[in-house]
Design an enzyme around this catalytic site. Structure first.
Site, PDB file in Angstrom:
ATOM      1  CG  ASN A   2      -0.403  -0.016   2.506  1.00  0.00           C
ATOM      2  OD1 ASN A   2       0.723  -0.504   2.681  1.00  0.00           O
ATOM      3  ND2 ASN A   2      -1.101   0.497   3.483  1.00  0.00           N
ATOM      4  CD  GLU A  49       4.649  -0.991  13.015  1.00  0.00           C
ATOM      5  OE1 GLU A  49       3.439  -0.759  13.216  1.00  0.00           O
ATOM      6  OE2 GLU A  49       5.542  -0.636  13.807  1.00  0.00           O
ATOM      7  CB  CYS A  69      -2.211   0.132   8.433  1.00  0.00           C
ATOM      8  SG  CYS A  69      -0.952   1.388   8.658  1.00  0.00           S
ATOM      9  CD  GLU A 118       8.459  -0.312  11.165  1.00  0.00           C
ATOM     10  OE1 GLU A 118       7.542   0.160  10.488  1.00  0.00           O
ATOM     11  OE2 GLU A 118       9.251  -1.176  10.753  1.00  0.00           O
TER      12      GLU A 118
HETATM   13  P1  NAD Z   1       0.357  -9.238   3.193  1.00  0.00           P
HETATM   14  O1  NAD Z   1       0.431  -9.709   4.586  1.00  0.00           O
HETATM   15  O2  NAD Z   1      -0.477  -9.999   2.232  1.00  0.00           O
HETATM   16  O3  NAD Z   1       1.804  -9.178   2.524  1.00  0.00           O
HETATM   17  C1  NAD Z   1       2.849  -8.387   3.044  1.00  0.00           C
HETATM   18  C2  NAD Z   1       4.177  -8.955   2.617  1.00  0.00           C
HETATM   19  O4  NAD Z   1       4.366 -10.232   3.203  1.00  0.00           O
HETATM   20  C3  NAD Z   1       4.322  -9.154   1.117  1.00  0.00           C
HETATM   21  O5  NAD Z   1       5.631  -8.795   0.737  1.00  0.00           O
HETATM   22  C4  NAD Z   1       4.104 -10.650   0.946  1.00  0.00           C
HETATM   23  O6  NAD Z   1       4.748 -11.169  -0.190  1.00  0.00           O
HETATM   24  C5  NAD Z   1       4.759 -11.162   2.216  1.00  0.00           C
HETATM   25  N1  NAD Z   1       4.301 -12.497   2.647  1.00  0.00           N
HETATM   26  C6  NAD Z   1       3.085 -13.063   2.484  1.00  0.00           C
HETATM   27  N2  NAD Z   1       3.067 -14.298   3.045  1.00  0.00           N
HETATM   28  C7  NAD Z   1       4.293 -14.500   3.589  1.00  0.00           C
HETATM   29  C8  NAD Z   1       4.882 -15.563   4.309  1.00  0.00           C
HETATM   30  N3  NAD Z   1       4.209 -16.693   4.597  1.00  0.00           N
HETATM   31  N4  NAD Z   1       6.160 -15.436   4.733  1.00  0.00           N
HETATM   32  C9  NAD Z   1       6.858 -14.310   4.472  1.00  0.00           C
HETATM   33  N5  NAD Z   1       6.347 -13.274   3.780  1.00  0.00           N
HETATM   34  C10 NAD Z   1       5.085 -13.360   3.346  1.00  0.00           C
HETATM   35  O7  NAD Z   1      -0.102  -7.719   3.307  1.00  0.00           O
HETATM   36  P2  NAD Z   1      -0.512  -6.757   2.126  1.00  0.00           P
HETATM   37  O8  NAD Z   1      -1.832  -7.262   1.592  1.00  0.00           O
HETATM   38  O9  NAD Z   1       0.629  -6.560   1.193  1.00  0.00           O
HETATM   39  O10 NAD Z   1      -0.737  -5.361   2.877  1.00  0.00           O
HETATM   40  C11 NAD Z   1      -1.937  -4.992   3.453  1.00  0.00           C
HETATM   41  C12 NAD Z   1      -1.885  -5.202   4.943  1.00  0.00           C
HETATM   42  O11 NAD Z   1      -0.792  -4.493   5.502  1.00  0.00           O
HETATM   43  C13 NAD Z   1      -3.105  -4.675   5.658  1.00  0.00           C
HETATM   44  O12 NAD Z   1      -3.535  -5.599   6.616  1.00  0.00           O
HETATM   45  C14 NAD Z   1      -2.602  -3.423   6.354  1.00  0.00           C
HETATM   46  O13 NAD Z   1      -3.314  -3.054   7.498  1.00  0.00           O
HETATM   47  C15 NAD Z   1      -1.208  -3.791   6.667  1.00  0.00           C
HETATM   48  N6  NAD Z   1      -0.391  -2.588   6.868  1.00  0.00           N
HETATM   49  C16 NAD Z   1       0.012  -2.265   8.132  1.00  0.00           C
HETATM   50  C17 NAD Z   1       0.747  -1.109   8.363  1.00  0.00           C
HETATM   51  C18 NAD Z   1       1.203  -0.733   9.741  1.00  0.00           C
HETATM   52  O14 NAD Z   1       2.117   0.069   9.837  1.00  0.00           O
HETATM   53  N7  NAD Z   1       0.639  -1.262  10.794  1.00  0.00           N
HETATM   54  C19 NAD Z   1       1.088  -0.292   7.286  1.00  0.00           C
HETATM   55  C20 NAD Z   1       0.654  -0.645   6.016  1.00  0.00           C
HETATM   56  C21 NAD Z   1      -0.072  -1.805   5.818  1.00  0.00           C
END
Ligand code: NAD
Length: 488
Positions: free
Chosen positions: A157, A255, A289, A467
């Site tokens: 995102n 996060e 998020c 962070e």
């Molecule tokens: P996601 O969890 O699908 O993927 C994030 C990353 O993890 C990607 O690079 C993906 O390839 C990797 N990944 C997926 N499965 C994995 C595994 N088993 N092992 C290692 N890596 C793996 O998240 P997304 O859909 O890319 O992002 C959206 C989510 O991120 C939302 O839930 C949002 O709330 C969260 N988010 C949180 C913050 C925060 O600071 N708290 C900021 C931005 C987004």
């Protein structure tokens, strides 16, 4: 000007751009049109191993022994190059993520200052001398040391800003890194990575591997050469990563998701509260998020708030993200847009009434991409799935409350605890709410805005660790105690 390469994007391992050992490609899309934007080489477990080994070599032979001044100099140089290339990086992020160009420009323009900030606070990372209770001759002190190789696993995102806020403190603390961008939006990170060598970072200090999470991400977080995993993404993925990292006691910063409340009391400056609600639905199409997705409205102002918000949402300019007048673009992918629409069906089944204020199918520039109009779930209650689960799109639930206690109860009634916003002119109530709401960031009479100098991170299922701020560098270190008997 052309911002995206025709040739497939490679990955960066040990200072070299490589296609990886399997030479397999995956596509990445322009969410505004649904067209393939570029192809990207995917890493294998062998490539991940090469990246981690390169990072470890760079750590052992060079980086851990650099002076704070040298690390600060390179971060500042990177800031200058980022500033030079901001326009290009902003366009790539707009084309790959679907963010309106004005939004990409605004968020990326702040990044050089973030790099400068981390360069500037390196000297604040230090240990203590601690007089021992029972010894006058032993000098007792602590050292803050780096951890080694850090794996940075990124979501789609905010690829650029989130990566940079993990990368800079990791490097500042003296670690080397392997970045895994989201496979959905890798392009801005890969363009950013072209600046590392130009800034003067030695080979292997920063590596980037591409590819899907369950294969490439998993291989990275399980790699025994990785000392710390810093992850931003979904809560379920965070749990899987945490379990994988636990096997050999890697440090973990997570996060994760959120379901943040915006609590509006009857004495609130209503227009300002409506601005925040409307901003959170528009910004990155709600794929943020910390966006407030539960609007908790004191019953006395519910109708007035809704009327104002509805007129704001109906006036949103949704459209082509490359048009500077566009306020709201598409969602990031077809499957994500389908997922968000499924939640609107779930809301109906649960008895809420989704109302959408802009119809994407009605305009030529929004009929092809992954657009979903801004939507309010009227008649929502606190226990509906749509009030509990992260939808991650332009959808907000409206929930009424009677008094302060009920507002606190509903605000805390989710597994998440990322952020909360409270609007009231009563200072005592504002501070009571700030203390009673279980969330890592609280904003009073303003929206939640992350800033490089304030620690950010979730309570409960929204994450572990912080962070930004000095805490971000501290999380990238470990503390050693040394005792030296000066009498001998
Ligand atoms: P996601 O969890 O699908 O993927 C994030 C990353 O993890 C990607 O690079 C993906 O390839 C990797 N990944 C997926 N499965 C994995 C595994 N088993 N092992 C290692 N890596 C793996 O998240 P997304 O859909 O890319 O992002 C959206 C989510 O991120 C939302 O839930 C949002 O709330 C969260 N988010 C949180 C913050 C925060 O600071 N708290 C900021 C931005 C987004």
């Amino acid at each position: 000007m052309k911002y995206v390469n025709d040739q497939p994007y490679r990955m960066l391992i040990d200072g070299r751009w490589t296609a990886g050992s399997a030479d397999t490609l995956f596509p990445t899309y322009n969410p505004a049109t649904g067209d393939v934007l570029a192809h990207v080489h995917a890493a294998t477990a062998r490539d991940v191993d090469a990246a981690v080994q390169a990072a470890r070599r760079a750590y052992d032979t060079h980086w851990r022994n650099t002076t704070p001044r040298e690390r600060a100099r390179l971060l500042r140089r990177l800031a200058q190059l980022f500033e030079r290339d901001t326009e290009k990086l902003a366009w790539i992020e707009t084309l790959n993520v679907g963010k309106p160009i004005t939004h990409s420009r605004e968020s990326l323009a702040a990044m050089p200052a973030s790099l400068d900030y981390f360069a500037g606070i390196i000297p604040a990372v230090r240990g203590d001398t601690i007089p021992l209770l029972n010894s006058a001759s032993v000098l007792n002190f602590t050292l803050r040391e780096p951890l080694g190789v850090c794996a940075l696993v990124m979501p789609w995102n905010y690829p650029m800003t989130l990566t940079l806020h993990k990368l800079a403190p990791a490097l500042a603390a003296g670690n080397t890194v392997v970045i895994k961008p989201s496979e959905i939006t890798p392009l801005s990170t890969l363009a950013f990575a072209e600046l590392f060598a130009e800034a003067g970072f030695p080979d292997g200090v920063i590596n980037v591997v591409n590819g899907p999470g369950p294969e490439v991400g998993d291989a990275l977080v399980r790699h025994p050469g990785v000392a710390r995993v810093s992850f931003t993404g979904g809560t379920q993925t965070g749990a899987a990563i945490s379990a994988a990292a636990a096997a050999d006691f890697k440090r973990v910063t997570l996060e994760l998701g959120g379901k943040s409340p915006l609590v509006v009391f009857e004495d609130a400056p209503l227009d300002a509260a409506v601005d925040v609600a409307a901003g959170d639905i528009i910004k990155n199409s709600g794929q943020v998020c910390i966006a407030c997705t539960r609007l908790l409205l004191q019953n006395a102002v519910r109708e007035a708030f809704l009327a104002k918000l509805e007129s704001r949402l109906a006036a949103i300019r949704m459209g082509d993200p490359s048009d500077p007048t566009t306020q709201m673009g598409p969602l990031v992918s077809r499957s994500h847009a389908d997922r968000v629409r499924r939640y609107l069906d779930i809301a109906r089944q649960e008895g809420a009434a989704p109302r959408t204020y802009v119809d994407p199918s009605a305009r030529p520039d929004t009929s092809r991409g992954f657009f979903v109009g801004p939507t309010l779930l009227l008649g929502a209650t606190a226990h509906m799935r749509t009030s509990q689960e992260e939808i991650f799109g332009p959808v907000q639930s409206l929930i009424g409350f009677e008094d302060e206690d009920e507002a606190v109860r509903i605000a805390n009634d989710t597994r998440y605890g990322l952020a909360a916003v409270v609007f009231t002119r009563d200072g005592g109530r504002a501070l009571r709410m700030a203390r009673r709401i279980e969330a890592g960031s609280i904003a009073i009479n303003t929206g939640i805005r992350t800033s490089v100098d304030a620690p950010f991170g979730g309570y409960k299922a929204s994450g572990i660790g912080k962070e930004r701020g000095l805490e971000a560098i501290i999380e990238n270190t470990q503390l050693k105690n040394i005792k030296y008997d000066t009498s001998l």
